[in-house]
Write a protein that holds these residues in place. Structure first.
Motif, PDB file in Angstrom:
ATOM      1  N   UNK A 251       0.837  -1.194   0.000  1.00 13.40           N
ATOM      2  CA  UNK A 251       0.000   0.000   0.000  1.00 13.40           C
ATOM      3  C   UNK A 251       0.880   1.256   0.000  1.00 13.40           C
ATOM      4  N   UNK A 252       0.519   2.180  -0.860  1.00 13.85           N
ATOM      5  CA  UNK A 252       1.306   3.406  -1.028  1.00 13.85           C
ATOM      6  C   UNK A 252       0.394   4.619  -1.026  1.00 13.85           C
ATOM      7  N   UNK A 253       0.844   5.693  -0.348  1.00 17.10           N
ATOM      8  CA  UNK A 253       0.108   6.956  -0.408  1.00 17.10           C
ATOM      9  C   UNK A 253       1.090   8.116  -0.332  1.00 17.10           C
ATOM     10  N   UNK A 254       0.802   9.160  -1.101  1.00 11.35           N
ATOM     11  CA  UNK A 254       1.637  10.364  -1.046  1.00 11.35           C
ATOM     12  C   UNK A 254       0.996  11.380  -0.110  1.00 11.35           C
ATOM     13  N   UNK A 255       1.738  11.738   0.940  1.00 13.25           N
ATOM     14  CA  UNK A 255       1.330  12.750   1.901  1.00 13.25           C
ATOM     15  C   UNK A 255       2.111  14.037   1.637  1.00 13.25           C
ATOM     16  N   UNK A 256       1.719  15.158   2.251  1.00  5.31           N
ATOM     17  CA  UNK A 256       2.521  16.384   2.101  1.00  5.31           C
ATOM     18  C   UNK A 256       3.970  16.194   2.540  1.00  5.31           C
ATOM     19  N   UNK A 257       4.232  15.270   3.461  1.00  4.55           N
ATOM     20  CA  UNK A 257       5.600  15.044   3.944  1.00  4.55           C
ATOM     21  C   UNK A 257       6.395  14.116   3.017  1.00  4.55           C
ATOM     22  N   UNK A 258       5.729  13.541   2.034  1.00  3.66           N
ATOM     23  CA  UNK A 258       6.391  12.609   1.118  1.00  3.66           C
ATOM     24  C   UNK A 258       5.591  11.333   0.956  1.00  3.66           C
ATOM     25  N   UNK A 259       6.116  10.431   0.150  1.00  2.72           N
ATOM     26  CA  UNK A 259       5.437   9.167  -0.109  1.00  2.72           C
ATOM     27  C   UNK A 259       5.790   8.131   0.969  1.00  2.72           C
ATOM     28  N   UNK A 279      10.042   8.517   0.591  1.00  2.00           N
ATOM     29  CA  UNK A 279      10.969   9.643   0.445  1.00  2.00           C
ATOM     30  C   UNK A 279      10.710  10.736   1.481  1.00  2.00           C
ATOM     31  N   UNK A 280      10.118  10.370   2.601  1.00  8.28           N
ATOM     32  CA  UNK A 280       9.840  11.287   3.703  1.00  8.28           C
ATOM     33  C   UNK A 280      11.128  11.527   4.509  1.00  8.28           C
ATOM     34  N   UNK A 281      11.070  12.536   5.392  1.00  9.24           N
ATOM     35  CA  UNK A 281      12.190  12.820   6.296  1.00  9.24           C
ATOM     36  C   UNK A 281      11.712  12.682   7.733  1.00  9.24           C
ATOM     37  N   UNK A 282      12.445  11.998   8.548  1.00  9.22           N
ATOM     38  CA  UNK A 282      12.065  11.846   9.940  1.00  9.22           C
ATOM     39  C   UNK A 282      13.288  11.768  10.831  1.00  9.22           C
ATOM     40  N   UNK A 318       4.901  15.809   9.809  1.00  9.79           N
ATOM     41  CA  UNK A 318       3.536  16.087  10.245  1.00  9.79           C
ATOM     42  C   UNK A 318       2.528  15.249   9.447  1.00  9.79           C
ATOM     43  N   UNK A 319       2.120  14.127  10.022  1.00  6.03           N
ATOM     44  CA  UNK A 319       1.148  13.241   9.379  1.00  6.03           C
ATOM     45  C   UNK A 319       0.115  12.826  10.416  1.00  6.03           C
ATOM     46  N   UNK A 320      -1.176  12.989  10.125  1.00  6.60           N
ATOM     47  CA  UNK A 320      -2.212  12.572  11.087  1.00  6.60           C
ATOM     48  C   UNK A 320      -2.156  11.061  11.325  1.00  6.60           C
ATOM     49  N   UNK A 321      -2.246  10.686  12.579  1.00  9.24           N
ATOM     50  CA  UNK A 321      -2.165   9.252  12.914  1.00  9.24           C
ATOM     51  C   UNK A 321      -3.280   8.462  12.249  1.00  9.24           C
ATOM     52  N   UNK A 322      -4.469   9.063  12.167  1.00  4.90           N
ATOM     53  CA  UNK A 322      -5.597   8.362  11.565  1.00  4.90           C
ATOM     54  C   UNK A 322      -5.321   8.009  10.107  1.00  4.90           C
ATOM     55  N   UNK A 323      -4.577   8.886   9.419  1.00  4.55           N
ATOM     56  CA  UNK A 323      -4.255   8.621   8.018  1.00  4.55           C
ATOM     57  C   UNK A 323      -3.240   7.497   7.874  1.00  4.55           C
ATOM     58  N   UNK A 324      -2.301   7.424   8.814  1.00  8.46           N
ATOM     59  CA  UNK A 324      -1.307   6.352   8.760  1.00  8.46           C
ATOM     60  C   UNK A 324      -1.970   5.005   9.048  1.00  8.46           C
TER      61      UNK A 324
END
Length: 336
Positions: A251-259, A279-282, A318-324
């Motif tokens: 499963x893949x999704x692109x968020x504002x913080x990256x894919x 390709x996110x940064x953490x 910054x990613x909402x937990x519900x979305x993850x």
């Protein structure tokens, strides 16, 4: 043949427990016939991946039971417009996979009502080109059950809603259901019938060549054992979901913080391997998250519980937990 009275029970878990209890415990000196009607439910075949068959969000929102049966075959939808029948007989090599033998008396009754019913393919009853019944079998080696479902006046829209799977990219070794064009028996009747009247006509027709038939009512002790089987087996997540064959999810999704790209390997309902790419940064290494989720049930509530105190921004930004969580387990808003 003895008719088993299920006392009007509509709980599918209890009805399936009753069926299995009779199969394994009742005298081999007699054959048995059981009818039952279930509350809205999806009945999963023994060798299927449950998550690959059901619209999980929909069944949870609409309180639809999801129950695995002991026989193989595909997933079916039951509701109060659906009549189910079971023949419990001795195991017979000639009868195993001989669906014609057990559907013939049902077809005979349907024909007596003016319906042009016939067995088509391996195990389906059709009227014209529309499927109105599917059947399956299970054998213990000594006794066997041949059971089926009759679509009498079921909500066909709910069949589509409950069995339309949106979960993306599941690769499974389970046996996937093949959807057929279905219809209700009531659509073909010249005169309207209630499902109770239809049940009685079917019962009379099945016994028309008998001098009479016995109806058996379970004792309180037998019902206690049926309830125990329900609680120990049919009520459990391990039976209904955990017995699913191994499967992989990508499963893949692109968020504002990256894919974020997830690879999840599930065996016996548990996450055996969980890998995160993207390709996110953490700040924190995602291996910590992977380790937390490895070994967990592949179940939304358990995943939510594991992640409830985790600050995901430390891993992804910054990613909402519900979305993850939706990406791990949900069904909608996924970009492949």
């Amino acid at each position: 043949m003895i008719f088993l009275d299920n006392e009007g029970i509509t709980n599918p878990k209890l009805n399936l427990a009753l069926e299995e209890y009779a199969l394994r415990n009742f005298s081999a000196d007699s054959d048995y016939l059981l009818f039952y009607i279930n509350e809205p439910s999806i009945i999963i075949g023994r060798n299927q991946n449950t998550l690959e068959e059901v619209n999980q969000n929909y069944v949870e929102e609409n309180n639809i039971h999801v129950v695995r049966r002991v026989s193989g075959g595909g997933a079916v939808y039951h509701d109060f417009g659906n009549l189910n029948f079971s023949f419990i007989t001795d195991h017979d090599v000639k009868s195993l996979n001989n669906f014609k033998k057990f559907t013939e008396p049902v077809i005979r009754v349907l024909k007596s009502l003016g319906l042009d019913a016939e067995l088509k393919g391996r195990n389906d009853i059709l009227i014209g080109d529309k499927k109105i019944s599917g059947t399956a079998q299970f054998s213990t080696g000594k006794r066997m059950v041949s059971h089926g479902t009759l679509l009498f006046d079921t909500d066909l829209a709910e069949v589509a809603n409950a069995l339309t799977v949106k979960m993306s990219k599941i690769e499974s070794k389970g046996h996937k259901s093949v959807r057929s064009r279905v219809a209700n028996i009531s659509e073909f009747l010249k005169e309207p019938l209630t499902i109770e009247k239809f049940r009685n006509l079917l019962l009379e027709g099945l016994y028309e060549h008998s001098a009479g038939f016995e109806t058996y009512h379970l004792t309180s002790g037998e019902w206690k054992e049926v309830h125990q089987l329900k609680e120990e087996k049919y009520d459990t997540w391990n039976w209904n979901y955990g017995r699913s064959p191994k499967f992989n999810i990508h499963r893949t999704r692109r968020f504002p913080v990256g894919e974020i790209d997830l690879r999840i390997f599930v065996e016996k309902g548990n996450i055996e391997n969980f890998k995160i790419f993207g390709d996110f940064f953490g700040k924190e290494p995602v291996e910590k998250l992977e380790k937390l989720l490895k070994g967990a049930r592949y179940e939304k509530l358990e995943i939510e519980d594991i992640l409830k105190d985790i600050e995901l921004r430390e891993y992804f930004g910054d990613i909402p937990k519900i979305d993850f969580i939706e990406l791990i387990y949900g069904e909608d808003k996924i970009e492949i």
